[in-house]
Design a protein around this motif. Structure first.
Motif, PDB file in Angstrom:
ATOM      1  N   PRO A  19       0.844  -1.208   0.000  1.00 50.58           N
ATOM      2  CA  PRO A  19       0.000   0.000   0.000  1.00 50.58           C
ATOM      3  C   PRO A  19       0.865   1.238   0.000  1.00 50.58           C
ATOM      4  CG  PRO A  19      -0.738  -1.576   1.660  1.00 50.58           C
ATOM      5  CD  PRO A  19       0.566  -2.079   1.127  1.00 50.58           C
ATOM      6  N   ARG A  20       0.477   2.212  -0.796  1.00 47.60           N
ATOM      7  CA  ARG A  20       1.274   3.421  -0.929  1.00 47.60           C
ATOM      8  C   ARG A  20       1.420   4.125   0.413  1.00 47.60           C
ATOM      9  NH1 ARG A  20       1.900   0.859  -4.003  1.00 47.60           N
ATOM     10  NH2 ARG A  20       3.929   1.091  -3.045  1.00 47.60           N
ATOM     11  N   GLY A  21       2.637   4.468   0.748  1.00 48.93           N
ATOM     12  CA  GLY A  21       2.909   5.175   1.982  1.00 48.93           C
ATOM     13  C   GLY A  21       3.107   4.262   3.172  1.00 48.93           C
ATOM     14  N   ALA A  22       2.872   2.943   3.001  1.00 47.71           N
ATOM     15  CA  ALA A  22       2.996   2.047   4.142  1.00 47.71           C
ATOM     16  C   ALA A  22       4.436   1.923   4.612  1.00 47.71           C
ATOM     17  CB  ALA A  22       2.464   0.661   3.769  1.00 47.71           C
ATOM     18  N   LEU A  23       5.361   1.990   3.678  1.00 49.56           N
ATOM     19  CA  LEU A  23       6.758   1.785   4.046  1.00 49.56           C
ATOM     20  C   LEU A  23       7.252   2.856   5.006  1.00 49.56           C
ATOM     21  CD1 LEU A  23       9.190   0.003   3.603  1.00 49.56           C
ATOM     22  CD2 LEU A  23       9.820   1.434   1.652  1.00 49.56           C
ATOM     23  N   ALA A  24       6.935   4.105   4.723  1.00 42.56           N
ATOM     24  CA  ALA A  24       7.373   5.171   5.617  1.00 42.56           C
ATOM     25  C   ALA A  24       6.767   5.005   6.996  1.00 42.56           C
ATOM     26  CB  ALA A  24       6.984   6.537   5.031  1.00 42.56           C
ATOM     27  N   ARG A  25       5.485   4.658   7.044  1.00 38.37           N
ATOM     28  CA  ARG A  25       4.845   4.507   8.342  1.00 38.37           C
ATOM     29  C   ARG A  25       5.350   3.273   9.076  1.00 38.37           C
ATOM     30  NH1 ARG A  25       0.999   7.433   5.415  1.00 38.37           N
ATOM     31  NH2 ARG A  25       0.452   5.685   4.086  1.00 38.37           N
ATOM     32  N   ALA A  26       5.658   2.208   8.311  1.00 41.69           N
ATOM     33  CA  ALA A  26       6.194   1.008   8.955  1.00 41.69           C
ATOM     34  C   ALA A  26       7.538   1.295   9.586  1.00 41.69           C
ATOM     35  CB  ALA A  26       6.314  -0.125   7.928  1.00 41.69           C
ATOM     36  N   SER A 292      19.103   9.267  15.275  1.00 42.50           N
ATOM     37  CA  SER A 292      18.614   8.851  13.967  1.00 42.50           C
ATOM     38  C   SER A 292      17.153   9.221  13.856  1.00 42.50           C
ATOM     39  CB  SER A 292      18.804   7.341  13.767  1.00 42.50           C
ATOM     40  OG  SER A 292      18.091   6.613  14.759  1.00 42.50           O
ATOM     41  N   GLY A 293      16.636   9.194  12.645  1.00 45.30           N
ATOM     42  CA  GLY A 293      15.244   9.568  12.459  1.00 45.30           C
ATOM     43  C   GLY A 293      14.728   9.179  11.094  1.00 45.30           C
ATOM     44  N   ILE A 294      13.464   9.493  10.874  1.00 41.26           N
ATOM     45  CA  ILE A 294      12.799   9.242   9.594  1.00 41.26           C
ATOM     46  C   ILE A 294      12.167  10.543   9.127  1.00 41.26           C
ATOM     47  CG2 ILE A 294      10.961   7.999   8.401  1.00 41.26           C
ATOM     48  CD1 ILE A 294      11.321   5.770  10.471  1.00 41.26           C
ATOM     49  N   LEU A 295      12.480  10.920   7.922  1.00 40.03           N
ATOM     50  CA  LEU A 295      11.952  12.128   7.306  1.00 40.03           C
ATOM     51  C   LEU A 295      10.945  11.730   6.236  1.00 40.03           C
ATOM     52  CD1 LEU A 295      12.534  15.284   7.352  1.00 40.03           C
ATOM     53  CD2 LEU A 295      13.900  14.856   5.299  1.00 40.03           C
ATOM     54  N   GLU A 296       9.690  12.100   6.453  1.00 42.37           N
ATOM     55  CA  GLU A 296       8.658  11.803   5.454  1.00 42.37           C
ATOM     56  C   GLU A 296       8.782  12.789   4.306  1.00 42.37           C
ATOM     57  OE1 GLU A 296       3.922  10.723   5.362  1.00 42.37           O
ATOM     58  OE2 GLU A 296       4.591  12.373   6.649  1.00 42.37           O
ATOM     59  N   THR A 297       8.975  12.272   3.116  1.00 39.01           N
ATOM     60  CA  THR A 297       9.167  13.101   1.929  1.00 39.01           C
ATOM     61  C   THR A 297       8.026  12.992   0.923  1.00 39.01           C
ATOM     62  OG1 THR A 297      10.436  11.321   0.877  1.00 39.01           O
ATOM     63  CG2 THR A 297      11.675  12.981   2.114  1.00 39.01           C
ATOM     64  N   GLY A 298       7.176  11.985   1.071  1.00 41.39           N
ATOM     65  CA  GLY A 298       6.081  11.804   0.132  1.00 41.39           C
ATOM     66  C   GLY A 298       4.946  11.017   0.749  1.00 41.39           C
ATOM     67  N   ARG A 299       3.778  11.150   0.142  1.00 36.72           N
ATOM     68  CA  ARG A 299       2.598  10.429   0.601  1.00 36.72           C
ATOM     69  C   ARG A 299       1.858   9.877  -0.604  1.00 36.72           C
ATOM     70  NH1 ARG A 299       0.918  15.286   4.759  1.00 36.72           N
ATOM     71  NH2 ARG A 299       2.437  14.789   6.403  1.00 36.72           N
ATOM     72  N   SER A 300       0.960   8.940  -0.309  1.00 33.58           N
ATOM     73  CA  SER A 300       0.139   8.402  -1.381  1.00 33.58           C
ATOM     74  C   SER A 300      -0.946   9.402  -1.753  1.00 33.58           C
ATOM     75  CB  SER A 300      -0.498   7.088  -0.942  1.00 33.58           C
ATOM     76  OG  SER A 300      -1.286   7.289   0.208  1.00 33.58           O
ATOM     77  N   CYS A 324      -2.468   5.003  -7.701  1.00 33.76           N
ATOM     78  CA  CYS A 324      -1.878   4.926  -6.367  1.00 33.76           C
ATOM     79  C   CYS A 324      -0.356   4.828  -6.405  1.00 33.76           C
ATOM     80  CB  CYS A 324      -2.441   3.731  -5.599  1.00 33.76           C
ATOM     81  SG  CYS A 324      -4.195   3.904  -5.204  1.00 33.76           S
ATOM     82  N   LEU A 325       0.188   4.676  -7.601  1.00 26.66           N
ATOM     83  CA  LEU A 325       1.634   4.541  -7.726  1.00 26.66           C
ATOM     84  C   LEU A 325       2.305   5.876  -7.967  1.00 26.66           C
ATOM     85  CD1 LEU A 325       1.858   1.278  -9.835  1.00 26.66           C
ATOM     86  CD2 LEU A 325       1.794   1.570  -7.355  1.00 26.66           C
ATOM     87  N   GLU A 326       1.677   6.930  -7.500  1.00 22.96           N
ATOM     88  CA  GLU A 326       2.271   8.252  -7.556  1.00 22.96           C
ATOM     89  C   GLU A 326       2.711   8.646  -6.150  1.00 22.96           C
ATOM     90  OE1 GLU A 326      -0.294  11.104  -9.296  1.00 22.96           O
ATOM     91  OE2 GLU A 326      -0.732   9.909 -11.086  1.00 22.96           O
ATOM     92  N   VAL A 327       3.747   9.466  -6.081  1.00 22.06           N
ATOM     93  CA  VAL A 327       4.221   9.975  -4.804  1.00 22.06           C
ATOM     94  C   VAL A 327       3.894  11.464  -4.741  1.00 22.06           C
ATOM     95  CG1 VAL A 327       6.201  10.337  -3.300  1.00 22.06           C
ATOM     96  CG2 VAL A 327       6.065   8.271  -4.705  1.00 22.06           C
ATOM     97  N   VAL A 328       3.045  11.834  -3.797  1.00 26.45           N
ATOM     98  CA  VAL A 328       2.711  13.239  -3.600  1.00 26.45           C
ATOM     99  C   VAL A 328       3.756  13.830  -2.659  1.00 26.45           C
ATOM    100  CG1 VAL A 328       0.989  14.872  -2.768  1.00 26.45           C
ATOM    101  CG2 VAL A 328       0.263  12.734  -3.886  1.00 26.45           C
ATOM    102  N   PRO A 329       4.570  14.790  -3.118  1.00 30.30           N
ATOM    103  CA  PRO A 329       5.638  15.318  -2.271  1.00 30.30           C
ATOM    104  C   PRO A 329       5.102  15.960  -1.004  1.00 30.30           C
ATOM    105  CG  PRO A 329       5.963  15.960  -4.567  1.00 30.30           C
ATOM    106  CD  PRO A 329       4.578  15.388  -4.468  1.00 30.30           C
ATOM    107  N   VAL A 330       5.801  15.748   0.097  1.00 32.66           N
ATOM    108  CA  VAL A 330       5.547  16.459   1.344  1.00 32.66           C
ATOM    109  C   VAL A 330       6.529  17.621   1.380  1.00 32.66           C
ATOM    110  CG1 VAL A 330       5.617  16.331   3.863  1.00 32.66           C
ATOM    111  CG2 VAL A 330       4.764  14.380   2.529  1.00 32.66           C
ATOM    112  N   ASP A 331       6.005  18.826   1.288  1.00 33.38           N
ATOM    113  CA  ASP A 331       6.849  20.012   1.172  1.00 33.38           C
ATOM    114  C   ASP A 331       6.402  21.071   2.185  1.00 33.38           C
ATOM    115  OD1 ASP A 331       8.698  21.836   0.331  1.00 33.38           O
ATOM    116  OD2 ASP A 331       7.600  22.422  -1.487  1.00 33.38           O
ATOM    117  N   PRO A 332       7.235  21.346   3.197  1.00 32.69           N
ATOM    118  CA  PRO A 332       8.551  20.759   3.439  1.00 32.69           C
ATOM    119  C   PRO A 332       8.436  19.367   4.036  1.00 32.69           C
ATOM    120  CG  PRO A 332       8.023  22.276   5.202  1.00 32.69           C
ATOM    121  CD  PRO A 332       6.911  22.394   4.193  1.00 32.69           C
TER     122      PRO A 332
END
Length: 351
Positions: A19-26, A292-300, A324-332
């Protein structure tokens, strides 16, 4: 293989297309919830603290982020949601930072019986939590985990400690069980460090993600004992990875040097997507890795058929097209998870 690798491996194996965006949340959930340990192990129960006399040697390696936003950004609950770009290239920044790390604080002298008490401060789901010193206990010699508050039975944990000691005695010092002498003798070149990591991890053939996670896991427990040239060498090794970037950021008024790697997933042959970046933080004043951290750069895309139902849930019907295979940029970009570590050395009295 460590916790994040196992989570992602199992997750990906159950899906034709994640599912789109699942990887970042996982990754965010994994970073927020996993125990601080160097390598993937069974979960065991903490042994009650042994009543021994100790002399505490506090080693400052902390970087505390507040929840206020950097200048010029819209206030949010996330600490540090903007990335500062520079005119220098990533290669130039990494080499300059590596030279600074080489001039950083030396590893404290090794003392028999010395312990490392890691603590951490974590940000996830919009809030901070603290893990105090003693949440886990690590022997400096070999970075052996000898106590962990999250594990399930004292007897099983004792068996685990015995297994570690037996492996260490049989295998000797290595990336898996580093000693002060082994680290001092280690060649800091990226090729040699990669070979050292692969000699005891990933079955000898690590992906860049596995190497990143091996480095992060070791630092979260034992960064304080790394010689400066090894810190610099590990940074240079990370600088050879595909897609790595380096930038300076300010969080709650404090400067941070960041090295970052995109978290990618191959949806199908020829199509690779990324919704986040993993980060490692360097304090430019301490010349130490501090978190360390995780920076969200895109969403489904915000479409009903693209909603992530979460790991273990029944997925929604697959879309017929590629919407659903598009990445909507998170800006910033937004930091959705942060883990900041501090490590205190304790030496038995009389040593």
């Amino acid at each position: 293989m460590n916790d994040i690798d196992e989570l992602l491996r199992d997750f990906r194996s159950t899906l034709d297309e994640p599912p789109r965006g699942a990887l970042a949340r996982a990754r965010s959930r994994a970073l927020a919830n996993r125990a601080a340990r160097a390598r993937s192990r069974p979960r065991w129960l903490a042994i009650p603290a042994t009543a021994i006399g100790v002399t505490a040697v506090a080693v400052t390696a902390s970087l505390l982020f507040g929840q206020s936003s950097p200048p010029g950004t819209t206030p949010t609950a996330q600490p540090g949601s903007a990335v500062t770009t520079t005119e220098a290239t990533t290669a130039e920044l990494i080499e300059a930072w590596a030279r600074d790390l080489e001039a950083g604080p030396p590893a404290p002298p090794a003392v028999p019986g010395q312990l490392i008490l890691p603590s951490s401060r974590r940000f996830a789901d919009g809030q901070w939590t603290d893990e105090p010193p003693g949440h886990i206990t690590v022997e400096r010699d070999g970075l052996l985990i000898i106590d962990n508050a999250e594990h399930s039975s004292r007897e099983s944990f004792q068996q685990y400690v015995a297994q570690q000691r037996a492996e260490f005695a049989q295998q000797g010092a290595s990336w898996r069980y580093p000693t002060a002498e082994w680290l001092e003798a280690l060649d800091p070149s990226p090729a040699s460090l990669l070979a050292a990591i692969q000699s005891t991890a990933c079955g000898g053939e690590c992906t860049e993600w596995q190497v990143w996670n091996e480095i992060e896991s070791m630092m979260a427990r034992g960064e304080v004992v790394l010689p400066p040239r090894i810190r610099a060498g590990l940074l240079r090794l990370l600088g050879t990875f595909d897609g790595v970037t380096a930038y300076e950021d300010t969080v709650d008024g404090r400067p941070v040097r960041v090295v970052s790697l995109p978290d990618t997933v191959e949806v199908r042959p020829g199509l690779t997507l990324s919704y986040s970046r993993a980060e490692l933080y360097i304090d430019p004043d301490l010349n130490r890795f501090v978190g360390s951290g995780i920076l969200e750069t895109g969403r489904s895309p915000d479409l009903p058929q693209c909603v992530n139902t979460g790991i273990g849930a029944t997925p929604l019907p697959r879309p017929t097209g590629d919407e659903c295979l598009e990445v909507v940029p998170v800006d910033p970009p937004v930091r959705v998870a942060i883990r900041l570590w501090e490590q205190t050395l304790e030496t038995p009295a009389g040593s």
